[in-house]
Design a protein around this motif. Structure first.
Motif, mmCIF file in Angstrom:
data_model
loop_
_atom_site.group_PDB
_atom_site.id
_atom_site.type_symbol
_atom_site.label_atom_id
_atom_site.label_comp_id
_atom_site.label_asym_id
_atom_site.label_seq_id
_atom_site.Cartn_x
_atom_site.Cartn_y
_atom_site.Cartn_z
ATOM 1 N N ARG A 1 1.861 14.444 -5.981
ATOM 2 C CA ARG A 1 3.205 14.386 -6.558
ATOM 3 C C ARG A 1 3.240 13.437 -7.758
ATOM 4 N NH1 ARG A 1 8.505 11.890 -5.501
ATOM 5 N NH2 ARG A 1 7.742 10.516 -3.857
ATOM 6 N N LEU A 2 2.504 12.332 -7.673
ATOM 7 C CA LEU A 2 2.525 11.325 -8.744
ATOM 8 C C LEU A 2 1.153 11.114 -9.378
ATOM 9 C CD1 LEU A 2 4.663 8.724 -6.757
ATOM 10 C CD2 LEU A 2 5.496 10.224 -8.571
ATOM 11 N N THR A 3 0.126 11.794 -8.865
ATOM 12 C CA THR A 3 -1.244 11.597 -9.345
ATOM 13 C C THR A 3 -1.863 12.974 -9.606
ATOM 14 O OG1 THR A 3 -1.413 9.687 -7.883
ATOM 15 C CG2 THR A 3 -3.483 10.553 -8.751
ATOM 16 N N THR B 1 -0.655 -1.501 7.568
ATOM 17 C CA THR B 1 -0.802 -0.200 6.936
ATOM 18 C C THR B 1 -1.559 0.749 7.866
ATOM 19 O OG1 THR B 1 -1.431 0.897 4.877
ATOM 20 C CG2 THR B 1 -2.932 -0.810 5.684
ATOM 21 N N SER C 1 -1.779 12.972 -1.959
ATOM 22 C CA SER C 1 -0.541 13.490 -2.560
ATOM 23 C C SER C 1 -0.697 13.590 -4.068
ATOM 24 C CB SER C 1 0.636 12.578 -2.235
ATOM 25 O OG SER C 1 1.747 12.956 -3.024
ATOM 26 N N VAL D 1 0.847 -1.211 0.000
ATOM 27 C CA VAL D 1 0.000 0.000 0.000
ATOM 28 C C VAL D 1 0.882 1.260 0.000
ATOM 29 C CG1 VAL D 1 -1.737 1.286 1.294
ATOM 30 C CG2 VAL D 1 -1.880 -1.205 1.138
ATOM 31 N N TYR D 2 0.938 1.950 -1.122
ATOM 32 C CA TYR D 2 1.807 3.113 -1.334
ATOM 33 C C TYR D 2 3.265 2.789 -0.996
ATOM 34 C CZ TYR D 2 -2.819 5.224 -1.236
ATOM 35 O OH TYR D 2 -4.152 5.508 -1.462
ATOM 36 N N VAL E 1 -9.364 3.643 0.358
ATOM 37 C CA VAL E 1 -8.098 4.240 0.779
ATOM 38 C C VAL E 1 -7.628 5.148 -0.361
ATOM 39 C CG1 VAL E 1 -5.686 3.755 1.326
ATOM 40 C CG2 VAL E 1 -7.495 2.276 2.235
ATOM 41 N N ILE E 2 -7.446 6.436 -0.060
ATOM 42 C CA ILE E 2 -7.095 7.423 -1.089
ATOM 43 C C ILE E 2 -5.967 8.305 -0.572
ATOM 44 C CG2 ILE E 2 -7.968 9.400 -2.441
ATOM 45 C CD1 ILE E 2 -10.777 8.134 -2.245
ATOM 46 N N SER E 3 -4.942 8.498 -1.396
ATOM 47 C CA SER E 3 -3.853 9.402 -1.026
ATOM 48 C C SER E 3 -4.134 10.799 -1.587
ATOM 49 C CB SER E 3 -2.525 8.889 -1.578
ATOM 50 O OG SER E 3 -1.538 9.891 -1.463
ATOM 51 N N ASN F 1 -1.472 10.796 3.395
ATOM 52 C CA ASN F 1 -0.824 12.039 2.948
ATOM 53 C C ASN F 1 -1.809 13.212 2.895
ATOM 54 O OD1 ASN F 1 1.648 10.564 2.325
ATOM 55 N ND2 ASN F 1 0.509 9.754 0.580
#
Lengths: 243, 243
Positions: free
Chosen positions: B136-138, B111, B134, B85-86, B130-132, B161
């Motif tokens: 930076r990459l998305t 996690t 961030s 997970v990430y 589950v959602i980030s 994040n």
């Protein structure tokens, strides 16, 4: 008054327990649970008192654990996987209600989303949804709505309880809903008997998954739009650039 | 040729590691990771060789680990929380590509969804996403679409994040999107410094969450339509009947 600790023991054998879970069981005098999970931990803690209830007797099991703690016994209630994710921690809090005693602690454990993903490769490296296909406690239309929402959001999906006695068709129906939005060649995977003898992983397409004879030992993974099969493993990239 | 094992060490101190993760580190000769995580395990495995790379150098870190294994050293690549997970398991598979060597194994870890839930009570007892946050990459629009889908499906939501250097407004923006569909009084929670000194949990409403000064040590939980606060804990019932 003693404390009740709800302990997630992870999948399969005790190797997948955390050190903290291990210490919580050591510190308890009574260990309560569904008999299959109690039998998994019994050999390592032979000096404890064990209390078991049959399958589907969740409220009875939680009440028994609360009463043991109220009577002054340090008590551990064991759950397979995590103590929270489809586990008994919530029911324990519900049954205690607004009373301040007994004290409750929750010790998390490895849930099948994480342990099953590791068997298959790395399918959950980006955002994902966890959905149970059991309609024992949830109306089927609510399950369908969640499947549709997860597919609409391009989330990877983990399916718990993809099939069990009396509901063999749930996985096929779920795949049918997903296939309205997702391509038939979408990479998927099935992890079986995680952490036990005969542990296995299988990578297949969403179309093939619809025909897969899942049973209660399976956890199912559906990739998102970026998921690929690399070297036979199911991999969802996080998006790092690499040349 | 030696094996590369990607090991999730869970949150905070080594207490939250599984026995299997512990044994994987013991069996390795080289331990690779982001310096903060390597420093967490270093005291327990003093006889190992340690290799660290700075933050955001994920590809470099994974390449280094693959090369060490190719050169014949049993190698462990450590990730905080879960290895999937990430985590770095996907990137390791991507970089190895279709080559059959070195052998890769993934050892899962706790996690923050599971470990943070346990701090707050039992918010993830039913289906969840589950959602980030961030970007930076998305791309941010993809994150927004996932938040909307999760709210539409009445999934409990875990945000990874929720804020970090350079993006303090992400949590407020995410709450704004959720508040289009969810009521302002929806029970939510923030787990902070999970498994470390100063670990804490806070229960608050979605409206209050929008103003919460989250930082990179926070994991955020948003309840579903049945989530309640019981005895100060955040609880999502599974649906068991009890009188």
């Amino acid at each position: 008054m003693a404390k009740l600790t709800v302990v997630g023991i992870g999948p399969g054998d005790a190797d997948n327990m955390t050190l903290r879970a291990h210490r919580a069981l050591q510190a308890s005098r009574a260990i309560v649970g569904y008999h299959v999970y109690v039998d998994l931990v019994r050999p390592r803690y032979p000096d404890k008192e064990f209390y078991t209830t049959p399958m589907t007797r969740e409220s009875e099991r939680c009440r028994m654990a609360l009463e043991l703690a109220e009577r002054g016994k340090e008590t551990a209630l064991v759950c397979s996987g995590d103590s929270g994710v489809y586990g008994l921690a919530a029911l324990v809090y519900e049954l205690r209600g607004e009373r301040s005693a007994p004290e409750i602690a929750v010790v998390p454990g490895l849930t099948a989303a994480c342990s099953g993903a590791a068997v298959l490769g790395a399918p959950l490296t980006h955002d994902f949804a966890v959905i149970s296909l059991s309609d024992r406690l949830t109306p089927w239309p609510a399950i369908e709505a969640r499947l549709e929402a997860a597919a609409a959001g391009d989330l990877s999906i983990v399916l718990y309880n993809p099939a069990s006695h009396g509901r063999p068709e749930h996985l096929r129906r779920a795949c049918g809903i997903l296939l309205r939005r997702l391509p038939p060649e979408r990479p998927c995977g099935v992890a079986r008997s995680i952490g036990r003898d005969g542990e296995s992983g299988m990578v297949l397409t969403l179309e093939e998954l619809a025909d897969y004879p899942a049973d209660m030992f399976c956890t199912v993974f559906i990739g998102n739009s970026t998921t690929r099969v690399i070297g036979g493993r199911l991999v969802t990239p996080r998006g790092y650039r690499h040349g």
